[in-house]
Write an enzyme that holds these catalytic residues in place. Structure first.
Site, PDB file in Angstrom:
ATOM      1  N   HIS A 165      41.684 -25.419 -61.908  1.00 20.93           N
ATOM      2  CA  HIS A 165      40.706 -26.493 -61.721  1.00 20.93           C
ATOM      3  C   HIS A 165      41.108 -27.412 -60.581  1.00 20.93           C
ATOM      4  O   HIS A 165      42.194 -27.296 -60.001  1.00 20.93           O
ATOM      5  CB  HIS A 165      40.525 -27.287 -63.022  1.00 20.93           C
ATOM      6  CG  HIS A 165      41.742 -28.031 -63.492  1.00 20.93           C
ATOM      7  ND1 HIS A 165      42.135 -29.235 -62.949  1.00 20.93           N
ATOM      8  CD2 HIS A 165      42.646 -27.750 -64.464  1.00 20.93           C
ATOM      9  CE1 HIS A 165      43.216 -29.669 -63.567  1.00 20.93           C
ATOM     10  NE2 HIS A 165      43.564 -28.780 -64.487  1.00 20.93           N
ATOM     11  N   CYS A 181      47.949 -26.303 -66.883  1.00 23.52           N
ATOM     12  CA  CYS A 181      46.871 -25.811 -66.044  1.00 23.52           C
ATOM     13  C   CYS A 181      47.317 -25.773 -64.580  1.00 23.52           C
ATOM     14  O   CYS A 181      48.292 -26.407 -64.198  1.00 23.52           O
ATOM     15  CB  CYS A 181      45.633 -26.695 -66.186  1.00 23.52           C
ATOM     16  SG  CYS A 181      44.826 -26.555 -67.802  1.00 23.52           S
TER      17      CYS A 181
END
Length: 209
Positions: A165, A181
């Site tokens: 992301h 992440c």
């Protein structure tokens, strides 16, 4: 004056606005050199990254990269903070990334099972235990920590809880800064989103020191 930020400088400033918790540099750190005006995307206005403020090693570029994966596979080198989209003839498009802090690193194979434009964000329970001040859910938009795009990683049909992301913190590219992440500059994750169909294979290499 253009300010070139090295990895060492970014490591010192990465705690300033991190979701991992407040840091001692919060009051002194000035993020403004990392942004350059505004940009529009899908009805949202966001801060454009100032690439000149980031070490060139973390900038998107075509490189030689020896690999044994099928073309189109995404390889994440967590130790060296690179994400590669593999091409034929041992070449790849390389992006600088931020990866998980010690204790939040993971590795293995996964598949991009879905993608989202300006995704919403729901902090996982373990993060809420560390940061009870965080919202239980946050709608997509320029203040959302996932940034303008997210690619969701699954294995055997199960959501791993990890994403590729964007980030609101461009100074954290090239550092260990997340809860596992993989974060990219907003412009880079938009580029990656366009290149990555659902079903793309992902290999996250083991982080070894």
């Amino acid at each position: 004056m253009t300010l070139a930020i090295t990895r060492r400088t970014m490591l010192g400033g990465s705690a300033a606005l991190s979701l991992m918790g407040p840091g001692p540099a919060r009051a002194a750190f000035d993020p403004s050199p990392f942004f350059s005006g505004k940009a529009q995307d899908h009805g949202f206005t966001y801060n454009r990254s100032n690439v000149a403020a980031i070490d060139p090693v973390w900038q998107r570029q075509l490189v030689e990269h020896e690999h044994r994966e099928a073309p189109g596979t995404i390889i994440v080198d967590t130790q060296n903070h690179f994400l590669y989209v593999t091409f034929e003839n041992n070449t790849a498009l390389r992006y600088g990334v931020g990866v998980g802090l010690e204790g939040f690193k993971w590795f293995g194979r996964a598949t991009v099972a879905r993608k989202a434009i300006w995704p919403g964000w729901t902090p996982p329970p373990e993060m809420l235990k560390r940061r009870p001040d965080l919202p239980r859910h946050m709608a997509g938009g320029p203040d959302n920590p996932l940034g303008p795009r997210a690619l969701y990683l699954y294995r055997d049909g199960t959501d791993l809880g990890y994403r590729l992301h964007g980030t609101l913190e461009p100074w954290t590219i090239g550092t260990d800064a997340s809860s596992g992440c993989v974060r990219l500059l907003p412009e880079d994750v938009m580029d990656l989103y366009q290149r990555t169909p659902v079903g793309t294979a992902v290999l996250v290499l083991k982080h070894i020191r």
